[in-house]
Design a protein around this motif. Structure first.
Motif, PDB file in Angstrom:
ATOM      1  N   ASN A  70       0.794  -1.229   0.000  1.00 18.14           N
ATOM      2  CA  ASN A  70       0.000   0.000   0.000  1.00 18.14           C
ATOM      3  C   ASN A  70       0.826   1.279   0.000  1.00 18.14           C
ATOM      4  N   THR A  71       2.145   1.178   0.114  1.00 13.76           N
ATOM      5  CA  THR A  71       2.963   2.382   0.223  1.00 13.76           C
ATOM      6  C   THR A  71       3.036   3.168  -1.083  1.00 13.76           C
ATOM      7  N   ASP A  72       3.046   2.496  -2.226  1.00 15.83           N
ATOM      8  CA  ASP A  72       3.112   3.188  -3.506  1.00 15.83           C
ATOM      9  C   ASP A  72       1.695   3.481  -3.994  1.00 15.83           C
ATOM     10  N   LEU A  73       1.289   4.750  -3.891  1.00 14.55           N
ATOM     11  CA  LEU A  73      -0.072   5.144  -4.271  1.00 14.55           C
ATOM     12  C   LEU A  73      -0.157   5.685  -5.696  1.00 14.55           C
ATOM     13  N   THR A  74       0.967   5.788  -6.395  1.00 11.23           N
ATOM     14  CA  THR A  74       0.948   6.365  -7.738  1.00 11.23           C
ATOM     15  C   THR A  74       0.100   5.582  -8.744  1.00 11.23           C
ATOM     16  N   PRO A  75      -0.047   4.231  -8.625  1.00 17.22           N
ATOM     17  CA  PRO A  75      -0.924   3.536  -9.584  1.00 17.22           C
ATOM     18  C   PRO A  75      -2.364   4.047  -9.567  1.00 17.22           C
ATOM     19  N   TYR A  76      -2.796   4.617  -8.441  1.00 18.84           N
ATOM     20  CA  TYR A  76      -4.160   5.126  -8.358  1.00 18.84           C
ATOM     21  C   TYR A  76      -4.359   6.366  -9.224  1.00 18.84           C
ATOM     22  N   LEU A  77      -3.255   7.055  -9.568  1.00 15.87           N
ATOM     23  CA  LEU A  77      -3.360   8.206 -10.470  1.00 15.87           C
ATOM     24  C   LEU A  77      -3.858   7.772 -11.845  1.00 15.87           C
ATOM     25  N   GLU A  78      -3.505   6.545 -12.224  1.00 10.31           N
ATOM     26  CA  GLU A  78      -3.917   6.001 -13.518  1.00 10.31           C
ATOM     27  C   GLU A  78      -5.096   5.052 -13.380  1.00 10.31           C
TER      28      GLU A  78
END
Length: 311
Positions: free
Chosen positions: A264-272
């Protein structure tokens, strides 16, 4: 409290290793920008490539076996490419902003350098035998620990700002500053293209990666309160930092793997709009991170409060 934070800041910036890490970060950002720069004339034929992409996507859409999600992605890509052609917007990857976004991948260096500092913040006091001198001050243990934690985050923020400014300046000279007003393009399900701020999108990317940085640094800070040896605390923190993603890939095979911290630490995929596992949402990841954040800080406080420094 401000005096405590100032004192902790002085401890960090009086050490040679701090300035070496800052200089090393600048050098790596510059070298990465030079190495990742496309060849001369990369933007000259972008219109031809955009037209080819549109034709290729049209042919792909004729395939009846394509999943609906993939078809939607192809349609969105088509309308964005056409919008770029109509408004003469070059691809962002070959501009100042593309270089700045690629530099966000180097935040792992900021995390690494901050983990080194975090792993030494509390354990280092025991290593150098200065913990008794620190605790005889009128300030409570809670204030001392809070000052150390805030100082660690301020150091991370300083390195992050340094990296971002260096990236903008270097890529500005490499690609030119004329693309500073280039918009960030997105397409909705109806096929409508929307122009957004590339600066806001870049900040959002860095901001989401900053959350990952804070969580890892908080974990390293907690480990620093557990061990009296700074070298051991730093070593364990770095190991967890790099092994976390490998463990995540193994645990995501199971439904409960999504509750693991590094899932859950990397939230950047939610931008796409592309979570790393089915059933995960931005709200879910934020909730998990908040729980871990509170747990790490609670453990840090309890361990530091109960630690016997008489020995």
């Amino acid at each position: 409290m401000l005096n405590l934070i100032q004192n902790e800041q002085m401890k960090i910036y009086r050490r040679l290793r701090t300035w070496i890490m800052a200089l090393l970060l600048i050098v790596i950002v510059v070298m990465a920008a030079l190495v990742s720069r496309p060849g001369t004339g990369a933007n000259d034929n972008w219109k031809a490539r955009a037209a080819d992409t549109i034709e290729h996507n049209k042919k792909e859409l004729e395939n009846p076996g394509l999943p609906d999600k993939f078809k939607q992605k192809l349609k969105e890509d088509m309308v964005i490419q056409q919008y770029m052609l109509d408004h003469n917007y070059p691809p962002a990857e070959n501009t100042l902003w593309g270089g700045a976004l690629r530099a966000s991948g180097l935040i792992i260096l900021v995390t690494l350098f901050t983990v080194i500092i975090a792993g030494d913040m509390v354990a280092g006091e025991f290593t150098w035998g200065t913990i008794k001198l620190l605790l005889i001050r009128p300030a409570s243990r809670a204030k001392i620990l809070f000052a150390k934690y805030v100082t660690t985050l301020l150091f991370a923020a300083t390195l992050l700002i340094l990296m971002f400014i260096t990236s903008i300046i270097v890529n500005g000279f490499l690609y030119g500053f004329q693309s500073i007003n280039l918009p960030h393009l997105t397409a909705d399900a109806a096929g409508q293209v929307h122009e957004g701020s590339m600066l806001v999108y870049t900040f959002a990317t860095y901001g989401l990666k900053l959350i990952e940085l804070v969580m890892i640094v908080t974990l390293a800070f907690m480990i620093s309160t557990v061990f009296r040896s700074s070298s051991l605390a730093i070593g364990i923190s770095i190991f967890i930092m790099f092994a976390g993603q490998i463990i995540t890939m193994l645990l995501l095979r199971y439904s409960w793997g999504k509750y693991f911290l590094f899932a859950n630490t990397d939230l950047t995929p939610y931008l796409e709009g592309q979570p790393i596992a089915e059933g995960m949402t931005l709200g879910f990841s934020i909730t998990v991170l908040v729980i871990y954040f509170l747990l790490f800080n609670l453990l840090s406080w309890e361990i530091f409060r109960r630690r016997d420094v008489a020995a």
